[in-house]
Design a protein around this motif. Structure first.
Motif, PDB file in Angstrom:
ATOM      1  N   PHE A  49      -5.906  -9.836  25.709  1.00 62.81           N
ATOM      2  CA  PHE A  49      -6.739 -10.982  26.070  1.00 62.81           C
ATOM      3  C   PHE A  49      -6.108 -12.275  25.582  1.00 62.81           C
ATOM      4  O   PHE A  49      -5.656 -12.368  24.437  1.00 62.81           O
TER       5      PHE A  49
ATOM      6  N   ARG B 248      -2.081 -17.435  17.101  1.00 63.55           N
ATOM      7  CA  ARG B 248      -2.877 -18.635  17.365  1.00 63.55           C
ATOM      8  C   ARG B 248      -1.919 -19.812  17.474  1.00 63.55           C
ATOM      9  O   ARG B 248      -0.980 -19.937  16.689  1.00 63.55           O
TER      10      ARG B 248
ATOM     11  N   PHE C 247      -5.572  -9.350  16.263  1.00 64.80           N
ATOM     12  CA  PHE C 247      -5.066 -10.724  16.394  1.00 64.80           C
ATOM     13  C   PHE C 247      -3.550 -10.698  16.503  1.00 64.80           C
ATOM     14  O   PHE C 247      -2.865 -10.036  15.724  1.00 64.80           O
TER      15      PHE C 247
ATOM     16  N   GLN D  18      -6.412  -5.278  22.487  1.00 62.95           N
ATOM     17  CA  GLN D  18      -7.567  -4.410  22.322  1.00 62.95           C
ATOM     18  C   GLN D  18      -7.186  -2.992  22.734  1.00 62.95           C
ATOM     19  O   GLN D  18      -7.126  -2.669  23.914  1.00 62.95           O
TER      20      GLN D  18
ATOM     21  N   TYR E  66      -4.985 -11.642  21.848  1.00 61.60           N
ATOM     22  CA  TYR E  66      -5.492 -10.482  21.124  1.00 61.60           C
ATOM     23  C   TYR E  66      -5.121  -9.222  21.893  1.00 61.60           C
ATOM     24  O   TYR E  66      -5.053  -9.209  23.118  1.00 61.60           O
TER      25      TYR E  66
ATOM     26  N   GLU F 146     -11.432  -2.385  18.800  1.00 60.96           N
ATOM     27  CA  GLU F 146     -11.297  -3.544  17.905  1.00 60.96           C
ATOM     28  C   GLU F 146     -10.277  -4.531  18.462  1.00 60.96           C
ATOM     29  O   GLU F 146      -9.384  -4.164  19.210  1.00 60.96           O
ATOM     30  N   LEU F 147     -10.443  -5.775  18.104  1.00 62.02           N
ATOM     31  CA  LEU F 147      -9.520  -6.817  18.560  1.00 62.02           C
ATOM     32  C   LEU F 147      -8.457  -7.028  17.494  1.00 62.02           C
ATOM     33  O   LEU F 147      -8.765  -7.308  16.345  1.00 62.02           O
TER      34      LEU F 147
END
Lengths: 114, 114
Positions: free
Chosen positions: B91, B50, B47, B39, B37, B44-45
């Motif tokens: 992150f 994944r 995306f 930031q 992620y 706000e995170l």
């Protein structure tokens, strides 16, 4: 991606008062919602997990009486910080997951307790 | 217990340089998911990606690429030809899937200087 709306984005409250933060999934049904806390310049820490219609599961060290979580519907979860104190000042962020989907994050709420 | 380590607290590079952000994870789960992620200062995170534990293929998305190596429990992120807009905290996170929340690393503050 799916939309998760968190409100308010910023709140300032007096010490001793309670603050409610809302997290809504706008275009999907959120079977599970997560609440995270982030202190300045630190990582995000999972506070609790809530499933719709059942009690939240709190992570170790998180006071459940201080951080009340309600997940009464498939689109709304609330976090209430009760009797807030300056040390509760932090960035709180929720995420919501539907069946078979990944989790999507809200915009976060910056809480300042004065 | 799950753990994510981002050893680089802060990285500063000059625009157009390539930069790699390291992420090492620990888990006992055989099925798990890894995330990155972004930031920005607003909080706000955002995306980015994944990856599930069964898919070790590297991925490229524009200037972003990810190298997942199960043998070393690493999931590194490379930005090619960095830009000032890439400046943010990044992150890396890990989830066991199901109803699990995310375990975040401490984050890497990336500064891209013009």
């Amino acid at each position: 991606g799916a939309v998760v709306s968190q409100h308010p984005s910023r709140v300032i409250c007096k010490s001793g008062t309670s603050v409610k933060i809302e997290c809504r999934s706008l275009d999907f049904q959120a079977t599970t919602m997560f609440w995270y806390r982030q202190f300045p310049k630190q990582s995000l820490m999972l506070m609790a997990t809530s499933n719709e219609g059942s009690k939240a599961t709190y992570e170790q060290g998180v006071e459940k009486d201080k951080f009340l979580i309600n997940h009464a519907s498939l689109t709304l979860s609330t976090l209430t910080v009760t009797s807030a104190h300056p040390e509760d000042s932090s960035f709180y962020i929720c995420s919501a997951r539907g069946r078979g989907t990944e989790a999507f994050f809200g915009q976060g709420t910056r809480l300042t307790v004065v | 217990a799950q753990k994510v380590t981002q050893a680089q607290t802060e990285i500063s590079v000059v625009e157009k340089e390539d930069v790699t952000l390291d992420c090492v994870y620990e888990t006992r789960d055989t099925t798990y998911y890894l995330f990155w992620y972004k930031q920005p200062p607003s909080g706000e995170l955002v995306f980015l990606i994944r990856r599930n534990s069964f898919d070790e293929q590297n991925e490229i998305s524009g200037r972003y690429s990810w190298n997942f190596q199960k043998s070393t429990s690493s999931f590194n992120f490379t930005i090619t030809a960095s830009q000032v807009v890439d400046s943010a905290v990044y992150f890396c996170a890990l989830s066991g899937g199901g109803a699990d929340g995310l375990t975040f690393g401490k984050g890497t503050h990336l500064i891209i200087q013009p």
